[in-house]
Design a protein around this motif. Sequence first.
Motif, PDB file in Angstrom:
ATOM      1  N   VAL A 160      79.015  -0.010 -22.116  1.00  0.00           N
ATOM      2  CA  VAL A 160      79.702   1.167 -22.648  1.00  0.00           C
ATOM      3  C   VAL A 160      78.928   2.438 -22.306  1.00  0.00           C
ATOM      4  CG1 VAL A 160      80.461   2.331 -24.755  1.00  0.00           C
ATOM      5  CG2 VAL A 160      80.723  -0.144 -24.550  1.00  0.00           C
ATOM      6  N   GLU A 161      79.592   3.330 -21.621  1.00  0.00           N
ATOM      7  CA  GLU A 161      79.107   4.712 -21.392  1.00  0.00           C
ATOM      8  C   GLU A 161      77.933   4.826 -20.419  1.00  0.00           C
ATOM      9  OE1 GLU A 161      80.558   8.420 -22.085  1.00  0.00           O
ATOM     10  OE2 GLU A 161      81.264   6.617 -23.068  1.00  0.00           O
ATOM     11  N   TYR A 162      76.899   4.001 -20.573  1.00  0.00           N
ATOM     12  CA  TYR A 162      75.726   4.031 -19.700  1.00  0.00           C
ATOM     13  C   TYR A 162      75.343   2.604 -19.300  1.00  0.00           C
ATOM     14  CZ  TYR A 162      75.298   8.959 -20.723  1.00  0.00           C
ATOM     15  OH  TYR A 162      75.561  10.305 -20.818  1.00  0.00           O
ATOM     16  N   PRO A 163      74.591   2.461 -18.200  1.00  0.00           N
ATOM     17  CA  PRO A 163      74.241   1.106 -17.731  1.00  0.00           C
ATOM     18  C   PRO A 163      73.207   0.423 -18.619  1.00  0.00           C
ATOM     19  CG  PRO A 163      73.090   2.762 -16.433  1.00  0.00           C
ATOM     20  CD  PRO A 163      74.071   3.514 -17.309  1.00  0.00           C
ATOM     21  N   ASN A 164      73.162  -0.881 -18.484  1.00  0.00           N
ATOM     22  CA  ASN A 164      72.109  -1.668 -19.126  1.00  0.00           C
ATOM     23  C   ASN A 164      70.884  -1.606 -18.216  1.00  0.00           C
ATOM     24  OD1 ASN A 164      70.362  -3.592 -20.148  1.00  0.00           O
ATOM     25  ND2 ASN A 164      71.902  -5.195 -20.356  1.00  0.00           N
ATOM     26  N   ALA A 165      70.082  -0.566 -18.392  1.00  0.00           N
ATOM     27  CA  ALA A 165      68.935  -0.343 -17.517  1.00  0.00           C
ATOM     28  C   ALA A 165      67.850  -1.390 -17.722  1.00  0.00           C
ATOM     29  CB  ALA A 165      68.370   1.058 -17.750  1.00  0.00           C
ATOM     30  N   TRP A 166      67.818  -2.038 -18.889  1.00  0.00           N
ATOM     31  CA  TRP A 166      66.841  -3.105 -19.141  1.00  0.00           C
ATOM     32  C   TRP A 166      67.138  -4.305 -18.244  1.00  0.00           C
ATOM     33  CZ3 TRP A 166      62.902  -1.700 -22.287  1.00  0.00           C
ATOM     34  CH2 TRP A 166      63.129  -0.597 -23.136  1.00  0.00           C
ATOM     35  N   TYR A 167      68.399  -4.679 -18.177  1.00  0.00           N
ATOM     36  CA  TYR A 167      68.795  -5.784 -17.286  1.00  0.00           C
ATOM     37  C   TYR A 167      68.552  -5.406 -15.829  1.00  0.00           C
ATOM     38  CZ  TYR A 167      71.902  -8.181 -14.102  1.00  0.00           C
ATOM     39  OH  TYR A 167      72.405  -8.835 -13.008  1.00  0.00           O
ATOM     40  N   GLN A 168      68.952  -4.195 -15.448  1.00  0.00           N
ATOM     41  CA  GLN A 168      68.808  -3.760 -14.060  1.00  0.00           C
ATOM     42  C   GLN A 168      67.350  -3.800 -13.618  1.00  0.00           C
ATOM     43  OE1 GLN A 168      67.494  -0.429 -12.973  1.00  0.00           O
ATOM     44  NE2 GLN A 168      67.618  -1.244 -10.900  1.00  0.00           N
ATOM     45  N   SER A 169      66.445  -3.390 -14.499  1.00  0.00           N
ATOM     46  CA  SER A 169      65.027  -3.385 -14.176  1.00  0.00           C
ATOM     47  C   SER A 169      64.508  -4.806 -13.949  1.00  0.00           C
ATOM     48  CB  SER A 169      64.236  -2.720 -15.309  1.00  0.00           C
ATOM     49  OG  SER A 169      62.851  -2.762 -15.061  1.00  0.00           O
ATOM     50  N   GLN A 170      64.909  -5.732 -14.817  1.00  0.00           N
ATOM     51  CA  GLN A 170      64.472  -7.125 -14.671  1.00  0.00           C
ATOM     52  C   GLN A 170      65.033  -7.749 -13.399  1.00  0.00           C
ATOM     53  OE1 GLN A 170      65.698  -9.054 -18.278  1.00  0.00           O
ATOM     54  NE2 GLN A 170      64.015  -8.228 -19.487  1.00  0.00           N
ATOM     55  N   ALA A 171      66.309  -7.501 -13.131  1.00  0.00           N
ATOM     56  CA  ALA A 171      66.947  -8.066 -11.946  1.00  0.00           C
ATOM     57  C   ALA A 171      66.336  -7.507 -10.667  1.00  0.00           C
ATOM     58  CB  ALA A 171      68.450  -7.796 -11.981  1.00  0.00           C
ATOM     59  N   ALA A 172      66.002  -6.223 -10.671  1.00  0.00           N
ATOM     60  CA  ALA A 172      65.395  -5.603  -9.493  1.00  0.00           C
ATOM     61  C   ALA A 172      64.025  -6.206  -9.205  1.00  0.00           C
ATOM     62  CB  ALA A 172      65.276  -4.092  -9.696  1.00  0.00           C
ATOM     63  N   ASP A 173      63.280  -6.517 -10.250  1.00  0.00           N
ATOM     64  CA  ASP A 173      61.952  -7.103 -10.073  1.00  0.00           C
ATOM     65  C   ASP A 173      62.020  -8.498  -9.447  1.00  0.00           C
ATOM     66  OD1 ASP A 173      60.733  -4.869 -11.110  1.00  0.00           O
ATOM     67  OD2 ASP A 173      60.492  -5.719 -13.130  1.00  0.00           O
ATOM     68  N   ARG A 174      63.166  -9.174  -9.628  1.00  0.00           N
ATOM     69  CA  ARG A 174      63.298 -10.523  -9.074  1.00  0.00           C
ATOM     70  C   ARG A 174      63.615 -10.525  -7.582  1.00  0.00           C
ATOM     71  NH1 ARG A 174      65.911 -11.699 -14.252  1.00  0.00           N
ATOM     72  NH2 ARG A 174      67.966 -11.344 -13.328  1.00  0.00           N
ATOM     73  N   ASP A 175      63.966  -9.367  -7.033  1.00  0.00           N
ATOM     74  CA  ASP A 175      64.307  -9.287  -5.608  1.00  0.00           C
ATOM     75  C   ASP A 175      63.613  -8.071  -5.003  1.00  0.00           C
ATOM     76  OD1 ASP A 175      65.360  -9.370  -3.091  1.00  0.00           O
ATOM     77  OD2 ASP A 175      67.457  -9.482  -3.714  1.00  0.00           O
ATOM     78  N   PRO A 176      62.321  -8.185  -4.703  1.00  0.00           N
ATOM     79  CA  PRO A 176      61.553  -7.031  -4.224  1.00  0.00           C
ATOM     80  C   PRO A 176      61.988  -6.506  -2.865  1.00  0.00           C
ATOM     81  CG  PRO A 176      60.277  -9.045  -3.978  1.00  0.00           C
ATOM     82  CD  PRO A 176      61.496  -9.413  -4.770  1.00  0.00           C
ATOM     83  N   HIS A 177      62.784  -7.275  -2.121  1.00  0.00           N
ATOM     84  CA  HIS A 177      63.215  -6.843  -0.799  1.00  0.00           C
ATOM     85  C   HIS A 177      64.423  -5.913  -0.842  1.00  0.00           C
ATOM     86  CE1 HIS A 177      60.378  -9.655   0.908  1.00  0.00           C
ATOM     87  NE2 HIS A 177      60.925 -10.656   0.226  1.00  0.00           N
ATOM     88  N   PHE A 178      65.135  -5.891  -1.963  1.00  0.00           N
ATOM     89  CA  PHE A 178      66.291  -5.014  -2.104  1.00  0.00           C
ATOM     90  C   PHE A 178      66.156  -4.256  -3.422  1.00  0.00           C
ATOM     91  CE2 PHE A 178      67.642  -8.061   0.984  1.00  0.00           C
ATOM     92  CZ  PHE A 178      68.514  -7.377   1.825  1.00  0.00           C
ATOM     93  N   ARG A 179      65.479  -3.116  -3.369  1.00  0.00           N
ATOM     94  CA  ARG A 179      65.143  -2.378  -4.578  1.00  0.00           C
ATOM     95  C   ARG A 179      66.190  -1.333  -4.957  1.00  0.00           C
ATOM     96  NH1 ARG A 179      61.468  -4.583  -7.669  1.00  0.00           N
ATOM     97  NH2 ARG A 179      60.974  -2.522  -8.503  1.00  0.00           N
TER      98      ARG A 179
END
Length: 232
Positions: free
Chosen positions: A66-85
């Motif tokens: 709602v209204e804004y992204p789930n930046a907590w999830y996005q941060s965790q998911a980004a850390d799992r794939d360091p080649h596509f940041r």
Amino acid sequence: MSDIMGRARARGVTRLCHCTKSANLSHILGSREIRPVATLREAADAYRPADIQRLDGAPDHTFLSVEYPNAWYQSQAADRDPHFRDWVVLTLDAELLATPGARFCPYNSARDGSCGALPGTEAFDALFAPTVTGNAARKRERAHPTWWPTDDQAEIQIPGTIPLSAVRSVIVRNGQQAALEHHRLTQFGMAALLPPLVVAPVLFDKRALSASVRSGIRPPETPYVLRATLAE
């Protein structure tokens, strides 16, 4: 107007958000829709999954916030794939809340395999309960805006695909990323399909975003203006 949309409008909800890797933008534009993981797997389409664990147990749904992204999830998911940041945030029409079969979870549904994701007005209202217990108990303080869920990681699960026509903008971290995304899609012949680009760095900073929205302050968002190169 549905009961859920009436409740959302009364709270001041103006949009929904969906996080994805920027590498998936061309696929979304090319197919003219956002597809859930189950559909992508069946079609054997080339895509880069944001979450290979899928502890939510709902691969046939597309996850929105709602209204804004789930930046907590996005941060965790980004850390799992360091080649596509590089990630983007798609903003979508709030009317998707009224999609038949839409489910609402007041916390991150990976916690219980989507057992807490339920349909209906009561489930929607539960997103804004005085206290929500996900990975911890979250409470609404005095400055908490009516349009922001009690838990930053509250989810909307939409069954099936979402048409590209429901996407209102593509939010990126900075102007450099905006220029890069536009260039990439131009190379693919898809720039004309790209919704307006918007620069909003706070939306990619989980702590700054949480602190801002929980105090009722909307982070700045700046439309990206493409600077054309004049031929000499």
